[in-house]
Scaffold this motif. Structure first.
Motif, PDB file in Angstrom:
ATOM      1  N   ALA A  76       0.936  -1.055  -0.056  1.00 17.63           N
ATOM      2  CA  ALA A  76      -0.167   0.051   0.031  1.00 17.63           C
ATOM      3  C   ALA A  76       0.856   1.325   0.014  1.00 17.63           C
ATOM      4  CB  ALA A  76      -0.909   0.066   1.295  1.00 17.63           C
ATOM      5  N   PHE A  77       0.402   2.336  -0.758  1.00 11.10           N
ATOM      6  CA  PHE A  77       0.996   3.485  -0.982  1.00 11.10           C
ATOM      7  C   PHE A  77       0.117   4.677  -0.657  1.00 11.10           C
ATOM      8  CE2 PHE A  77       3.421   0.256  -3.033  1.00 11.10           C
ATOM      9  CZ  PHE A  77       4.601   0.540  -2.998  1.00 11.10           C
ATOM     10  N   VAL A  78       0.651   5.878  -0.214  1.00 10.46           N
ATOM     11  CA  VAL A  78      -0.275   6.895  -0.263  1.00 10.46           C
ATOM     12  C   VAL A  78      -0.505   7.166  -1.619  1.00 10.46           C
ATOM     13  CG1 VAL A  78      -0.213   9.423   0.283  1.00 10.46           C
ATOM     14  CG2 VAL A  78       0.948   7.899   2.020  1.00 10.46           C
ATOM     15  N   ALA A  79      -1.447   7.832  -2.000  1.00 14.87           N
ATOM     16  CA  ALA A  79      -1.993   7.891  -3.399  1.00 14.87           C
ATOM     17  C   ALA A  79      -1.026   9.045  -4.027  1.00 14.87           C
ATOM     18  CB  ALA A  79      -3.518   8.324  -3.560  1.00 14.87           C
ATOM     19  N   SER A  80      -0.824   8.905  -5.361  1.00  7.05           N
ATOM     20  CA  SER A  80      -0.052   9.971  -6.022  1.00  7.05           C
ATOM     21  C   SER A  80      -0.592  10.058  -7.469  1.00  7.05           C
ATOM     22  CB  SER A  80       1.388   9.575  -5.918  1.00  7.05           C
ATOM     23  OG  SER A  80       1.689   8.289  -6.351  1.00  7.05           O
ATOM     24  N   PRO A  81      -1.773  10.816  -7.410  1.00  8.77           N
ATOM     25  CA  PRO A  81      -1.911  11.424  -8.865  1.00  8.77           C
ATOM     26  C   PRO A  81      -0.821  12.223  -9.488  1.00  8.77           C
ATOM     27  CG  PRO A  81      -3.689  11.753  -7.302  1.00  8.77           C
ATOM     28  CD  PRO A  81      -2.688  11.480  -6.559  1.00  8.77           C
ATOM     29  N   SER A  82      -0.835  11.745 -10.669  1.00 12.81           N
ATOM     30  CA  SER A  82       0.522  12.422 -11.354  1.00 12.81           C
ATOM     31  C   SER A  82       0.164  14.059 -11.715  1.00 12.81           C
ATOM     32  CB  SER A  82       0.670  11.843 -12.900  1.00 12.81           C
ATOM     33  OG  SER A  82      -0.438  11.841 -13.800  1.00 12.81           O
ATOM     34  N   PRO A  83       1.239  14.882 -11.891  1.00 10.93           N
ATOM     35  CA  PRO A  83       0.855  16.301 -12.510  1.00 10.93           C
ATOM     36  C   PRO A  83       0.013  16.209 -13.632  1.00 10.93           C
ATOM     37  CG  PRO A  83       3.311  15.937 -11.725  1.00 10.93           C
ATOM     38  CD  PRO A  83       2.631  14.522 -11.649  1.00 10.93           C
ATOM     39  N   GLU A  84       0.134  15.176 -14.731  1.00 12.36           N
ATOM     40  CA  GLU A  84      -0.496  15.365 -15.893  1.00 12.36           C
ATOM     41  C   GLU A  84      -2.001  14.962 -15.436  1.00 12.36           C
ATOM     42  OE1 GLU A  84       3.660  14.514 -16.426  1.00 12.36           O
ATOM     43  OE2 GLU A  84       1.970  13.677 -15.451  1.00 12.36           O
ATOM     44  N   GLU A  85      -2.357  14.102 -14.663  1.00 10.83           N
ATOM     45  CA  GLU A  85      -3.466  13.896 -14.392  1.00 10.83           C
ATOM     46  C   GLU A  85      -4.099  15.041 -13.845  1.00 10.83           C
ATOM     47  OE1 GLU A  85      -6.117  10.817 -11.432  1.00 10.83           O
ATOM     48  OE2 GLU A  85      -4.046  10.165 -11.818  1.00 10.83           O
ATOM     49  N   ALA A  86      -3.626  15.748 -12.849  1.00 12.95           N
ATOM     50  CA  ALA A  86      -3.988  16.865 -11.908  1.00 12.95           C
ATOM     51  C   ALA A  86      -4.401  18.042 -13.247  1.00 12.95           C
ATOM     52  CB  ALA A  86      -3.010  17.252 -11.030  1.00 12.95           C
ATOM     53  N   ASN A  87      -3.360  18.405 -14.000  1.00 14.68           N
ATOM     54  CA  ASN A  87      -3.693  19.218 -15.319  1.00 14.68           C
ATOM     55  C   ASN A  87      -4.919  18.782 -15.853  1.00 14.68           C
ATOM     56  OD1 ASN A  87      -1.364  20.720 -14.190  1.00 14.68           O
ATOM     57  ND2 ASN A  87      -0.029  19.614 -15.479  1.00 14.68           N
ATOM     58  N   GLN A  88      -4.803  17.497 -16.269  1.00 10.42           N
ATOM     59  CA  GLN A  88      -6.010  17.141 -17.088  1.00 10.42           C
ATOM     60  C   GLN A  88      -7.479  17.251 -16.431  1.00 10.42           C
ATOM     61  OE1 GLN A  88      -5.517  13.360 -18.622  1.00 10.42           O
ATOM     62  NE2 GLN A  88      -3.597  14.019 -19.741  1.00 10.42           N
ATOM     63  N   LEU A  89      -7.616  17.230 -15.017  1.00  7.18           N
ATOM     64  CA  LEU A  89      -8.752  17.367 -14.123  1.00  7.18           C
ATOM     65  C   LEU A  89      -9.406  18.724 -14.185  1.00  7.18           C
ATOM     66  CD1 LEU A  89      -8.155  15.185 -10.962  1.00  7.18           C
ATOM     67  CD2 LEU A  89      -9.855  14.582 -12.465  1.00  7.18           C
ATOM     68  N   PHE A  90      -8.310  19.567 -14.096  1.00  3.44           N
ATOM     69  CA  PHE A  90      -8.745  20.905 -13.764  1.00  3.44           C
ATOM     70  C   PHE A  90      -9.120  21.663 -15.151  1.00  3.44           C
ATOM     71  CE2 PHE A  90      -6.703  20.358  -9.807  1.00  3.44           C
ATOM     72  CZ  PHE A  90      -7.906  21.107  -8.989  1.00  3.44           C
ATOM     73  N   GLU A  91      -8.288  20.952 -16.262  1.00  6.70           N
ATOM     74  CA  GLU A  91      -8.792  21.640 -17.524  1.00  6.70           C
ATOM     75  C   GLU A  91     -10.120  21.100 -17.906  1.00  6.70           C
ATOM     76  OE1 GLU A  91      -8.997  23.106 -21.092  1.00  6.70           O
ATOM     77  OE2 GLU A  91      -7.393  23.572 -19.710  1.00  6.70           O
ATOM     78  N   ALA A  92     -10.494  19.752 -17.662  1.00  9.75           N
ATOM     79  CA  ALA A  92     -12.065  19.278 -17.791  1.00  9.75           C
ATOM     80  C   ALA A  92     -12.719  20.144 -17.137  1.00  9.75           C
ATOM     81  CB  ALA A  92     -11.934  17.812 -17.277  1.00  9.75           C
ATOM     82  N   ARG A  93     -12.639  20.462 -15.695  1.00 10.11           N
ATOM     83  CA  ARG A  93     -13.359  21.555 -14.945  1.00 10.11           C
ATOM     84  C   ARG A  93     -13.816  22.709 -15.775  1.00 10.11           C
ATOM     85  NH1 ARG A  93     -12.401  21.542  -8.663  1.00 10.11           N
ATOM     86  NH2 ARG A  93     -13.867  22.872  -8.917  1.00 10.11           N
ATOM     87  N   ARG A  94     -12.548  23.278 -16.236  1.00 14.56           N
ATOM     88  CA  ARG A  94     -12.743  24.517 -16.866  1.00 14.56           C
ATOM     89  C   ARG A  94     -13.817  24.560 -17.914  1.00 14.56           C
ATOM     90  NH1 ARG A  94      -7.108  24.490 -16.233  1.00 14.56           N
ATOM     91  NH2 ARG A  94      -6.478  25.874 -14.697  1.00 14.56           N
ATOM     92  N   GLN A  95     -13.742  23.401 -18.803  1.00 14.12           N
ATOM     93  CA  GLN A  95     -14.585  23.223 -19.924  1.00 14.12           C
ATOM     94  C   GLN A  95     -15.840  22.749 -19.563  1.00 14.12           C
ATOM     95  OE1 GLN A  95     -13.607  23.509 -23.059  1.00 14.12           O
ATOM     96  NE2 GLN A  95     -11.390  23.838 -22.254  1.00 14.12           N
ATOM     97  N   ILE A  96     -16.155  22.118 -18.532  1.00 14.18           N
ATOM     98  CA  ILE A  96     -17.552  21.987 -18.318  1.00 14.18           C
ATOM     99  C   ILE A  96     -18.214  23.100 -17.110  1.00 14.18           C
ATOM    100  CG2 ILE A  96     -18.843  20.232 -16.897  1.00 14.18           C
ATOM    101  CD1 ILE A  96     -17.089  17.795 -17.725  1.00 14.18           C
ATOM    102  N   GLU A  97     -17.563  23.381 -16.234  1.00 15.99           N
ATOM    103  CA  GLU A  97     -18.114  24.521 -15.212  1.00 15.99           C
ATOM    104  C   GLU A  97     -18.133  25.611 -15.815  1.00 15.99           C
ATOM    105  OE1 GLU A  97     -17.159  24.096 -10.789  1.00 15.99           O
ATOM    106  OE2 GLU A  97     -15.508  23.064 -11.491  1.00 15.99           O
ATOM    107  N   ALA A  98     -17.494  26.152 -16.923  1.00 17.59           N
ATOM    108  CA  ALA A  98     -18.034  27.395 -17.576  1.00 17.59           C
ATOM    109  C   ALA A  98     -19.311  27.419 -17.957  1.00 17.59           C
ATOM    110  CB  ALA A  98     -16.978  27.691 -18.440  1.00 17.59           C
ATOM    111  N   GLY A  99     -19.666  26.158 -18.583  1.00 13.88           N
ATOM    112  CA  GLY A  99     -21.107  26.088 -19.206  1.00 13.88           C
ATOM    113  C   GLY A  99     -22.072  25.987 -18.245  1.00 13.88           C
TER     114      GLY A  99
END
Length: 239
Positions: A76-99
């Motif tokens: 078991a390890f402390v979760a470690s989402p990658s920087p790429e995953e984090a960036n993609q998450l917030f880009e997806a939020r921008r696309q959806i939440e603006a609308g």
């Protein structure tokens, strides 16, 4: 924060597992255990003077929350989402939440503003508190505000997308956020609600994008060295 000693953990197995879960969770959210840290069942069991079965139950509970990942044959390890995953998450939020914000500005009703105001009041209370529990609660409250925004927009499919995005980005914020939830973010929520009240979809959409930019800018995705497990938990193994 008051630490639980191994002696205080000699309850029923479920109680001990949950107490260990809570201490590990606090250490993760306070960044004393950094993403990627290995959580050895044997070491945790020795620190808390419990069996590996009890430790396994604690780690499994944390994996359900997304804070810990289990790897076959590795542990078991402390979760470690990658920087790429984090960036993609917030880009997806921008696309959806603006609308979503634009639609919510057109559809929000009096009852919705009562719920928004309740969210803002809860956030205000949490900003006055300290400690890992209040930080987790503040992150959760912030996420609930964004889910409510999607609910008010009235599109069930977008709401389900947002629930997944918020769950995943809340984990990223808990693991990598410098502040977690700030008065700045809370004030921005208030500004968004004001734009909804004014029936101004352009302003609401713009404010949501600025807000998401600020959340992402608060992340520190650089690799850092955490404390040894015993130090992170303020415990030493029983001898």
């Amino acid at each position: 924060m008051t630490q639980t000693t191994p002696e205080e953990l000699h309850f029923q197995p479920d109680d001990r597992a949950m107490a260990i879960r809570d201490q590990l969770r606090d250490a993760i959210v306070e960044h004393r255990l950094v993403p990627g840290t290995k959580l050895s069942e044997a070491e945790v069991g020795k620190l808390f003077d419990v069996s590996r079965t009890v430790v396994r139950a604690a780690l499994q509970s944390l994996s359900f929350e997304g804070l810990v990942r289990a790897e076959r044959n590795r542990g078991a390890f402390v979760a470690s989402p990658s920087p790429e995953e984090a960036n993609q998450l917030f880009e997806a939020r921008r696309q959806i939440e603006a609308g979503i914000a634009r639609i919510a500005a057109e559809r929000a009703r009096h009852a919705d503003f009562i719920r928004f105001d309740a969210c803002l009041e809860a956030e205000t209370r949490l900003l006055q508190e300290r400690g890992p529990a209040s930080r987790r609660a503040a992150i959760r409250a912030s996420g609930e505000f964004h889910i409510l925004l999607a609910e008010v927009a009235g599109n069930a499919i977008m709401q389900r997308f947002m629930e997944e995005l918020i769950a995943r980005s809340s984990l990223v914020i808990a693991l990598y956020g410098r502040t977690g939830a700030s008065s700045c973010g809370h004030n921005e929520h208030g500004d968004i609600v004001a734009a909804l009240r004014d029936r101004d979809p352009d302003r609401a959409s713009r404010l949501v994008l600025v807000h998401i930019d600020h959340i992402e800018a608060d992340l520190d995705l650089r690799g850092t060295n955490g404390l040894p497990l015993a130090d992170a938990l303020n415990l030493r193994a029983s001898t």
